[in-house]
Write a protein that holds these residues in place. Structure first.
Motif, PDB file in Angstrom:
ATOM      1  N   ASN A  32      20.538 -33.624 -45.885  1.00 55.48           N
ATOM      2  CA  ASN A  32      20.894 -32.916 -44.649  1.00 55.48           C
ATOM      3  C   ASN A  32      22.340 -33.155 -44.235  1.00 55.48           C
ATOM      4  OD1 ASN A  32      20.847 -35.521 -43.629  1.00 55.48           O
ATOM      5  ND2 ASN A  32      19.477 -35.053 -41.914  1.00 55.48           N
ATOM      6  N   GLY A  60      20.223 -24.347 -46.226  1.00 58.33           N
ATOM      7  CA  GLY A  60      19.221 -23.508 -46.882  1.00 58.33           C
ATOM      8  C   GLY A  60      19.698 -22.698 -48.068  1.00 58.33           C
ATOM      9  N   GLN A  61      20.916 -22.914 -48.512  1.00 53.73           N
ATOM     10  CA  GLN A  61      21.455 -22.127 -49.629  1.00 53.73           C
ATOM     11  C   GLN A  61      21.613 -23.011 -50.857  1.00 53.73           C
ATOM     12  OE1 GLN A  61      24.894 -19.305 -49.104  1.00 53.73           O
ATOM     13  NE2 GLN A  61      25.944 -20.764 -50.453  1.00 53.73           N
ATOM     14  N   LEU A  76      19.139 -29.257 -46.550  1.00 53.27           N
ATOM     15  CA  LEU A  76      17.883 -28.980 -45.861  1.00 53.27           C
ATOM     16  C   LEU A  76      17.387 -30.255 -45.193  1.00 53.27           C
ATOM     17  CD1 LEU A  76      15.852 -26.537 -45.623  1.00 53.27           C
ATOM     18  CD2 LEU A  76      14.590 -27.600 -47.502  1.00 53.27           C
ATOM     19  N   ASP A  80      12.197 -30.001 -41.489  1.00 59.59           N
ATOM     20  CA  ASP A  80      11.890 -28.572 -41.612  1.00 59.59           C
ATOM     21  C   ASP A  80      10.670 -28.398 -42.518  1.00 59.59           C
ATOM     22  OD1 ASP A  80      11.780 -25.845 -41.960  1.00 59.59           O
ATOM     23  OD2 ASP A  80      13.874 -25.612 -42.585  1.00 59.59           O
ATOM     24  N   GLU A  82       8.229 -26.093 -42.823  1.00 59.74           N
ATOM     25  CA  GLU A  82       8.015 -24.805 -43.492  1.00 59.74           C
ATOM     26  C   GLU A  82       9.085 -24.543 -44.548  1.00 59.74           C
ATOM     27  OE1 GLU A  82       7.762 -21.847 -40.473  1.00 59.74           O
ATOM     28  OE2 GLU A  82       5.829 -22.582 -39.696  1.00 59.74           O
ATOM     29  N   GLY A  83      10.330 -24.930 -44.243  1.00 62.52           N
ATOM     30  CA  GLY A  83      11.397 -24.759 -45.220  1.00 62.52           C
ATOM     31  C   GLY A  83      11.163 -25.584 -46.468  1.00 62.52           C
ATOM     32  N   ARG A  86       8.408 -23.908 -48.650  1.00 63.45           N
ATOM     33  CA  ARG A  86       8.941 -22.758 -49.406  1.00 63.45           C
ATOM     34  C   ARG A  86       9.801 -23.228 -50.565  1.00 63.45           C
ATOM     35  NH1 ARG A  86       9.802 -20.781 -44.085  1.00 63.45           N
ATOM     36  NH2 ARG A  86      12.019 -21.356 -44.247  1.00 63.45           N
ATOM     37  N   PHE A  87      10.574 -24.246 -50.317  1.00 60.28           N
ATOM     38  CA  PHE A  87      11.478 -24.815 -51.325  1.00 60.28           C
ATOM     39  C   PHE A  87      10.686 -25.387 -52.495  1.00 60.28           C
ATOM     40  CE2 PHE A  87      13.877 -28.861 -52.388  1.00 60.28           C
ATOM     41  CZ  PHE A  87      14.813 -28.260 -53.202  1.00 60.28           C
ATOM     42  N   CYS A 129       4.111 -31.793 -49.220  1.00 58.39           N
ATOM     43  CA  CYS A 129       4.635 -30.928 -50.284  1.00 58.39           C
ATOM     44  C   CYS A 129       4.164 -31.409 -51.658  1.00 58.39           C
ATOM     45  CB  CYS A 129       6.159 -30.896 -50.229  1.00 58.39           C
ATOM     46  SG  CYS A 129       6.831 -29.919 -48.867  1.00 58.39           S
TER      47      CYS A 129
END
Length: 341
Positions: A32, A60-61, A76, A80, A82-83, A86-87, A129
């Motif tokens: 982060n 996020g990129q 990231l 986060d 949810e992020g 997805r990752f 995760c």
């Protein structure tokens, strides 16, 4: 293997990522890039790994490395949820090496919320995760701080660690308990590594090695707590990195078959060095004496750390071998070059 390294812009995460890449693995780094200490140092580490600052700054990129074809980086936060899900789903990791955390014992007295957010909530998100995306092995950073008020040395992983003396230590002990729970409930291997006072080039500015070197070169007094009556198991970064990578690379099938899913190891230099001897090694390397400001014991601190690493030697052939003066010399050389001193 395809490996996620969290805290990849951090001190240990940087070295572990670089070593894994040099050994032929595909590595995705996550960080982060918070401002707990000089963020330029974090961008500098990423630069060595081939990630340009302007790409790393974007949340996020995914950024690809110009140095290592098999390295990419994403900014990231662990909070986060949810992020992160997805990752993980998009990347399909086999192994997670979770080194990201809010570090520092003394800072936990000033900003306790940061430790709960990163070290508790963030660790839970990583565990979730790993659970939902079928991670084969989670290797994560614990700390020698978990031994807290223990006085028996050397510290052994069989020792009771129910008396932490800082919130940072409490969060790291909590991580071990959470990992045990997830290994038990969901059947995936977790390995915790209790790091002991890591130092070396690219080290953290809040650690003794960095603070002492900087102050002595500038002619400022150094703060020596407990009037110098402290001992630490100072461990050079190359020895730490080798141990972490061996744990990551060793297959875990035998552990799964035996039901030994949860493991914790000490990872240190296997000896304790007096703080005043450590300072003397820095003074001799710099060719300059330190002005010492003797101070009382600090809240959250402990008098002595010393790692018994017999289990790591037995299971992974780990053997730290960097003498303290050699490690100090390497740090001072890097410091002079990096800061142009």
């Amino acid at each position: 293997m395809k490996i996620l390294v969290t805290g990849a812009a951090g001190f240990i995460g940087f070295y572990v990522s670089k070593s894994l890449l040099e050994r032929g693995h595909t590595v995705v780094g996550l960080d982060n890039l918070n401002d707990y200490y000089d963020v330029d140092l974090k961008y500098g580490r990423l630069g060595v790994l081939g990630i340009p600052r302007e790409q790393a700054e974007v949340f996020g990129q995914m950024a690809g490395s110009a140095t290592f074809e098999t390295f990419s980086f994403i900014r990231l936060p662990l909070e986060d949820r949810e992020g992160l899900q997805r990752f993980f789903k998009a990347e399909g990791f086999e192994v997670v090496c979770h080194l990201a955390a809010q570090a520092g014992v003394r800072y936990s007295l000033e900003n306790p919320e940061a430790y709960i957010d990163s070290n508790i909530v963030g660790f839970l998100n990583i565990l979730e995760c790993c659970r939902h995306h079928h991670i084969q092995h989670l290797v994560y950073a614990s700390s020698s701080s978990v031994y807290g008020a223990n006085t028996k040395v050397p510290f052994e992983t069989s020792d009771t660690v129910d008396h932490p003396v800082s919130l940072y230590a409490a969060t790291k002990k909590s991580n071990e308990l959470m990992a045990h729970t997830y290994s038990h409930l969901y059947g995936f291997p977790t390995t915790g590594l209790r790091f002991f006072t890591v130092y070396g080039p690219w080290g953290r500015p809040d650690m003794a090695m960095f603070l002492f070197t900087e102050a002595i070169l500038k002619g400022n007094p150094i703060k020596v707590f407990n009037h110098g009556n402290l001992e630490r198991d100072f461990t050079y970064i190359d020895d730490i990195t080798e141990g972490v990578v061996r744990v990551i690379e060793k297959p875990v099938e035998a552990r799964i078959q035996s039901g030994e899913l949860y493991k914790v190891y000490n990872i240190g230099n296997n000896q304790s060095v007096k703080l005043l001897d450590f300072i003397e090694a820095i003074e001799q390397t710099l060719g300059k004496k330190a002005e010492k400001q003797m101070l009382p014991m600090q809240p959250g601190d402990v008098e002595k750390t010393w790692a018994n690493v017999d289990d790591l030697i037995r299971d992974y052939g780990y053997q730290p071998n960097t003498p303290i003066r050699e490690g100090v010399q390497a740090f001072v050389t890097w410091y002079r070059e990096y800061y142009g001193v």
